[in-house]
Design a protein around this motif. Structure first.
Motif, mmCIF file in Angstrom:
data_model
loop_
_atom_site.group_PDB
_atom_site.id
_atom_site.type_symbol
_atom_site.label_atom_id
_atom_site.label_comp_id
_atom_site.label_asym_id
_atom_site.label_seq_id
_atom_site.Cartn_x
_atom_site.Cartn_y
_atom_site.Cartn_z
ATOM 1 N N ALA A 1 18.160 57.402 23.119
ATOM 2 C CA ALA A 1 18.924 56.179 23.376
ATOM 3 C C ALA A 1 18.415 55.470 24.626
ATOM 4 C CB ALA A 1 20.415 56.520 23.524
ATOM 5 N N ALA A 2 18.100 56.253 25.663
ATOM 6 C CA ALA A 2 17.594 55.659 26.900
ATOM 7 C C ALA A 2 16.224 55.028 26.688
ATOM 8 C CB ALA A 2 17.524 56.718 28.000
ATOM 9 N N ALA A 3 15.383 55.668 25.873
ATOM 10 C CA ALA A 3 14.051 55.121 25.609
ATOM 11 C C ALA A 3 14.132 53.829 24.804
ATOM 12 C CB ALA A 3 13.195 56.153 24.882
ATOM 13 N N LEU A 4 15.012 53.787 23.816
ATOM 14 C CA LEU A 4 15.187 52.556 23.043
ATOM 15 C C LEU A 4 15.699 51.430 23.929
ATOM 16 C CD1 LEU A 4 16.724 54.071 19.782
ATOM 17 C CD2 LEU A 4 14.463 53.013 20.013
ATOM 18 N N GLU A 5 16.619 51.765 24.829
ATOM 19 C CA GLU A 5 17.131 50.773 25.778
ATOM 20 C C GLU A 5 16.002 50.271 26.677
ATOM 21 O OE1 GLU A 5 20.703 50.452 29.075
ATOM 22 O OE2 GLU A 5 19.531 52.293 28.947
ATOM 23 N N ALA A 6 15.195 51.194 27.199
ATOM 24 C CA ALA A 6 14.096 50.802 28.083
ATOM 25 C C ALA A 6 13.094 49.916 27.348
ATOM 26 C CB ALA A 6 13.408 52.044 28.638
ATOM 27 N N ALA B 1 8.104 57.724 19.356
ATOM 28 C CA ALA B 1 8.821 56.980 18.307
ATOM 29 C C ALA B 1 9.621 55.828 18.902
ATOM 30 C CB ALA B 1 9.740 57.927 17.544
ATOM 31 N N ALA B 2 10.294 56.080 20.011
ATOM 32 C CA ALA B 2 11.163 55.054 20.592
ATOM 33 C C ALA B 2 10.384 53.863 21.124
ATOM 34 C CB ALA B 2 12.013 55.667 21.708
ATOM 35 N N PHE B 3 9.199 54.119 21.678
ATOM 36 C CA PHE B 3 8.408 53.022 22.243
ATOM 37 C C PHE B 3 7.423 52.434 21.233
ATOM 38 C CE2 PHE B 3 9.854 54.972 26.234
ATOM 39 C CZ PHE B 3 10.251 53.822 26.915
ATOM 40 N N SER B 4 7.572 52.780 19.962
ATOM 41 C CA SER B 4 6.765 52.194 18.892
ATOM 42 C C SER B 4 7.681 51.361 17.986
ATOM 43 C CB SER B 4 6.097 53.289 18.050
ATOM 44 O OG SER B 4 5.215 54.065 18.822
ATOM 45 N N PRO B 5 7.161 50.283 17.423
ATOM 46 C CA PRO B 5 7.975 49.486 16.499
ATOM 47 C C PRO B 5 8.153 50.195 15.171
ATOM 48 C CG PRO B 5 5.746 48.632 16.574
ATOM 49 C CD PRO B 5 5.819 49.712 17.618
ATOM 50 N N LEU C 1 7.244 45.663 12.354
ATOM 51 C CA LEU C 1 5.857 45.228 12.172
ATOM 52 C C LEU C 1 5.750 44.237 11.014
ATOM 53 C CD1 LEU C 1 3.830 48.539 12.681
ATOM 54 C CD2 LEU C 1 3.748 46.499 14.124
ATOM 55 N N ASP C 2 6.453 44.525 9.933
ATOM 56 C CA ASP C 2 6.392 43.632 8.775
ATOM 57 C C ASP C 2 6.966 42.260 9.123
ATOM 58 O OD1 ASP C 2 5.835 43.257 5.911
ATOM 59 O OD2 ASP C 2 8.004 43.045 5.746
ATOM 60 N N TRP C 3 8.067 42.234 9.862
ATOM 61 C CA TRP C 3 8.661 40.963 10.289
ATOM 62 C C TRP C 3 7.692 40.199 11.190
ATOM 63 C CZ3 TRP C 3 11.849 37.173 9.550
ATOM 64 C CH2 TRP C 3 12.200 36.329 10.598
ATOM 65 N N ALA C 4 7.040 40.879 12.086
ATOM 66 C CA ALA C 4 6.084 40.225 12.981
ATOM 67 C C ALA C 4 4.931 39.618 12.184
ATOM 68 C CB ALA C 4 5.552 41.223 14.006
ATOM 69 N N ARG C 5 4.460 40.326 11.168
ATOM 70 C CA ARG C 5 3.381 39.780 10.340
ATOM 71 C C ARG C 5 3.833 38.505 9.630
ATOM 72 N NH1 ARG C 5 3.253 45.308 8.471
ATOM 73 N NH2 ARG C 5 1.726 46.521 9.663
ATOM 74 N N ARG C 6 5.063 38.512 9.111
ATOM 75 C CA ARG C 6 5.566 37.323 8.413
ATOM 76 C C ARG C 6 5.728 36.155 9.376
ATOM 77 N NH1 ARG C 6 9.144 41.090 6.242
ATOM 78 N NH2 ARG C 6 11.011 40.004 6.991
ATOM 79 N N VAL C 7 6.181 36.443 10.594
ATOM 80 C CA VAL C 7 6.342 35.375 11.593
ATOM 81 C C VAL C 7 4.996 34.739 11.914
ATOM 82 C CG1 VAL C 7 6.892 34.927 14.018
ATOM 83 C CG2 VAL C 7 8.454 36.284 12.619
ATOM 84 N N ALA D 1 5.778 38.268 18.578
ATOM 85 C CA ALA D 1 5.272 38.896 17.354
ATOM 86 C C ALA D 1 3.778 39.158 17.460
ATOM 87 C CB ALA D 1 5.585 38.000 16.157
ATOM 88 N N GLU D 2 3.037 38.200 17.995
ATOM 89 C CA GLU D 2 1.588 38.383 18.142
ATOM 90 C C GLU D 2 1.265 39.545 19.070
ATOM 91 O OE1 GLU D 2 0.064 33.763 17.486
ATOM 92 O OE2 GLU D 2 0.577 34.481 19.509
ATOM 93 N N ARG D 3 1.991 39.660 20.157
ATOM 94 C CA ARG D 3 1.754 40.754 21.102
ATOM 95 C C ARG D 3 2.073 42.105 20.474
ATOM 96 N NH1 ARG D 3 4.387 38.069 26.619
ATOM 97 N NH2 ARG D 3 2.649 36.619 27.034
ATOM 98 N N LEU D 4 3.127 42.146 19.690
ATOM 99 C CA LEU D 4 3.492 43.400 19.015
ATOM 100 C C LEU D 4 2.379 43.831 18.065
ATOM 101 C CD1 LEU D 4 6.002 45.351 18.730
ATOM 102 C CD2 LEU D 4 6.487 44.100 16.622
#
Length: 280
Positions: free
Chosen positions: A197-202, A223-227, A232-238, A268-271
């Motif tokens: 939870a703390a990692a997702l918040e960070a 896992a927490a610091f990865s999308p 990822l799919d949403w970022a590609r569509r954006v 999205a591009e940065r992700l």
């Protein structure tokens, strides 16, 4: 991309032999707090063997040195052993980074310059964080939560650590370097749900990764610091929709009922740049 950093005592061969196989993006060979005074010289001398051994696992290798009269010898030994960066405890003045960079230059030969990760661990360093972040060779900033709380006469609770860690985080981002940390101490590694939870918040705050002292926490941080695949799919569509809209002479637009403008496209591009192999 450094999502997880695993501390390993620099005087324990049985831990060092497996450290590079734990899946951490970086392993921090610790010569400081994890090593008793009588064993510090031996741990330094082991770097010539332990750094290449850990590096064979494929991740980066950092060395946390002692901020004492051992500093220069520790730093030189880590440099000659081939470490990627130094974890520098108790940094409260950018002048130290300049002196250390000058000291290490003769030891570097043809290798890449040694990187620095200053640890901010007292109020003086906290108020110098912006200057420290812009110092030579700095690739990231982090806070030493336990030491920072102790220096203030406080307990290392999330409430105590939040503001100073955010100040250090903002200094890192303003300087364009990475920021490592959670809004909690790393000392309690047994509560993986709380760490997750703390990692997702960070991550929501823009932290790039965090350190840990037990290998069981490494996959949690990764896992927490990865999308997620959905992110990822949403970022590609954006990004794809943005290109189509730009070709039609439009800037802001809606996609699947959501308003999209330049900051969202940039995010999205940065992700995708960081995490999508097809975009690399």
């Amino acid at each position: 991309m450094i999502r997880s950093l695993l501390y390993v005592p620099g005087n324990t061969p049985r831990f060092l032999e497996k450290a590079g196989q734990r899946g951490a993006d970086a392993v921090i060979i610790d010569l400081e707090d994890a090593v008793p005074e009588a064993a510090k010289t031996g741990a330094r001398e082991m770097l010539a063997r332990s750094v290449p051994m850990v590096a064979a696992g494929g991740g980066q290798v950092f060395v946390r040195v002692n901020m004492s009269d051992r500093l220069l010898d520790d730093a030189a030994a880590a440099t000659q052993a081939g470490a990627d960066a130094l974890y520098l405890p108790k940094v409260n003045d950018v002048a130290l980074l300049h002196r250390l960079a000058e000291h290490l230059a003769p030891f570097e030969g043809g290798r890449a310059p040694m990187g620095f990760v200053p640890l901010i661990e007292d109020p003086e360093g906290l108020f110098e964080a912006r200057a420290i972040a812009r110092g030579p060779r700095v690739l990231a900033l982090s806070a030493g939560g336990e030491d920072l709380a102790t220096s203030m006469g406080a307990k290392p609770t999330p409430e105590v650590l939040r503001q100073p860690k955010l100040m250090i985080h903002y200094a890192a981002k303003a300087a364009g370097v990475m920021s490592f940390g959670l809004f909690r101490s790393t000392a309690d590694f047994s509560d993986t749900d709380a760490i997750r939870a703390a990692a997702l918040e960070a991550r929501d705050f823009g932290f790039d990764g965090a350190s840990c002292i037990h290998p069981a926490v490494v996959p949690v941080l990764n896992a927490a610091f990865s999308p997620s695949p959905e992110e990822l799919d949403w970022a590609r569509r954006v990004v794809a929709a943005s290109r189509e809209e730009a070709a039609a002479g439009r800037g802001a637009f809606t996609l699947e009922g959501r308003f999209i403008d330049l900051p969202i496209v940039t995010r999205a591009e940065r992700l995708l740049t960081r995490f999508d192999k097809d975009q690399a």
